[in-house]
Design a protein around this motif. Structure first.
Motif, PDB file in Angstrom:
ATOM      1  N   UNK A   6       0.823  -1.215   0.000  1.00 61.43           N
ATOM      2  CA  UNK A   6       0.000   0.000   0.000  1.00 61.43           C
ATOM      3  C   UNK A   6       0.859   1.268   0.000  1.00 61.43           C
ATOM      4  N   UNK A   7       2.136   1.125  -0.230  1.00 62.15           N
ATOM      5  CA  UNK A   7       3.068   2.249  -0.118  1.00 62.15           C
ATOM      6  C   UNK A   7       2.836   3.303  -1.200  1.00 62.15           C
ATOM      7  N   UNK A   8       3.126   4.524  -0.842  1.00 65.63           N
ATOM      8  CA  UNK A   8       3.113   5.635  -1.794  1.00 65.63           C
ATOM      9  C   UNK A   8       4.569   5.921  -2.147  1.00 65.63           C
ATOM     10  N   UNK A   9       4.979   5.479  -3.318  1.00 67.24           N
ATOM     11  CA  UNK A   9       6.363   5.577  -3.759  1.00 67.24           C
ATOM     12  C   UNK A   9       6.632   6.939  -4.373  1.00 67.24           C
ATOM     13  N   UNK A  10       7.862   7.443  -4.193  1.00 71.29           N
ATOM     14  CA  UNK A  10       8.258   8.701  -4.826  1.00 71.29           C
ATOM     15  C   UNK A  10       9.733   8.650  -5.191  1.00 71.29           C
ATOM     16  N   UNK A  11      10.098   9.492  -6.134  1.00 70.62           N
ATOM     17  CA  UNK A  11      11.497   9.653  -6.543  1.00 70.62           C
ATOM     18  C   UNK A  11      11.992  10.999  -6.031  1.00 70.62           C
ATOM     19  N   UNK A  12      13.277  11.130  -5.936  1.00 74.70           N
ATOM     20  CA  UNK A  12      13.881  12.388  -5.523  1.00 74.70           C
ATOM     21  C   UNK A  12      13.532  13.496  -6.505  1.00 74.70           C
ATOM     22  N   UNK A  13      13.421  14.701  -5.989  1.00 72.46           N
ATOM     23  CA  UNK A  13      13.199  15.852  -6.868  1.00 72.46           C
ATOM     24  C   UNK A  13      14.432  16.107  -7.738  1.00 72.46           C
ATOM     25  N   UNK A  14      15.551  15.476  -7.414  1.00 72.59           N
ATOM     26  CA  UNK A  14      16.781  15.615  -8.204  1.00 72.59           C
ATOM     27  C   UNK A  14      16.854  14.582  -9.320  1.00 72.59           C
ATOM     28  N   UNK A  15      15.870  13.705  -9.403  1.00 73.50           N
ATOM     29  CA  UNK A  15      15.847  12.676 -10.437  1.00 73.50           C
ATOM     30  C   UNK A  15      15.748  13.341 -11.807  1.00 73.50           C
ATOM     31  N   UNK A  16      16.572  12.881 -12.750  1.00 73.68           N
ATOM     32  CA  UNK A  16      16.564  13.501 -14.077  1.00 73.68           C
ATOM     33  C   UNK A  16      15.803  12.677 -15.114  1.00 73.68           C
ATOM     34  N   UNK A  17      15.156  11.598 -14.689  1.00 76.45           N
ATOM     35  CA  UNK A  17      14.331  10.820 -15.607  1.00 76.45           C
ATOM     36  C   UNK A  17      15.085   9.925 -16.569  1.00 76.45           C
ATOM     37  N   UNK A  18      16.353   9.623 -16.278  1.00 77.03           N
ATOM     38  CA  UNK A  18      17.136   8.782 -17.193  1.00 77.03           C
ATOM     39  C   UNK A  18      16.918   7.288 -16.957  1.00 77.03           C
ATOM     40  N   UNK A  19      16.030   6.939 -16.038  1.00 73.75           N
ATOM     41  CA  UNK A  19      15.724   5.542 -15.782  1.00 73.75           C
ATOM     42  C   UNK A  19      16.590   4.882 -14.732  1.00 73.75           C
ATOM     43  N   UNK A  20      17.565   5.594 -14.199  1.00 77.40           N
ATOM     44  CA  UNK A  20      18.443   5.040 -13.165  1.00 77.40           C
ATOM     45  C   UNK A  20      18.050   5.620 -11.809  1.00 77.40           C
ATOM     46  N   UNK A  21      16.804   5.422 -11.431  1.00 78.53           N
ATOM     47  CA  UNK A  21      16.286   6.051 -10.220  1.00 78.53           C
ATOM     48  C   UNK A  21      15.923   5.014  -9.163  1.00 78.53           C
TER      49      UNK A  21
END
Length: 63
Positions: A6-21
């Motif tokens: 049920x987790x709400x997952x998030x990525x860092x705001x510094x993520x650049x979207x290159x798929x290595x997150x």
């Protein structure tokens, strides 16, 4: 209690979207981490103290 399912997952705001997150989710008693490309794959969990220590080491350039 919040579970990984049920987790709400998030990525860092510094993520650049290159798929290595890495995605992170805060659970009731732990922090969960997973590869953003393999969302159905394994999940690593840590205590909140362990997570703070890890992030502090990254910020300080120790890792």
């Amino acid at each position: 209690m919040k579970r990984v399912e049920n987790a709400e997952w998030f990525k860092s705001s510094h993520s650049n979207g290159n798929g290595a997150c890495v995605e992170v989710a805060y659970l009731a008693d732990a922090v969960a981490m997973r590869d953003s490309k393999e969302q159905a794959g394994p999940v690593l969990t840590s205590t909140f103290e362990g997570w703070r220590s890890f992030i502090g080491s990254v910020v300080e350039g120790e890792l």
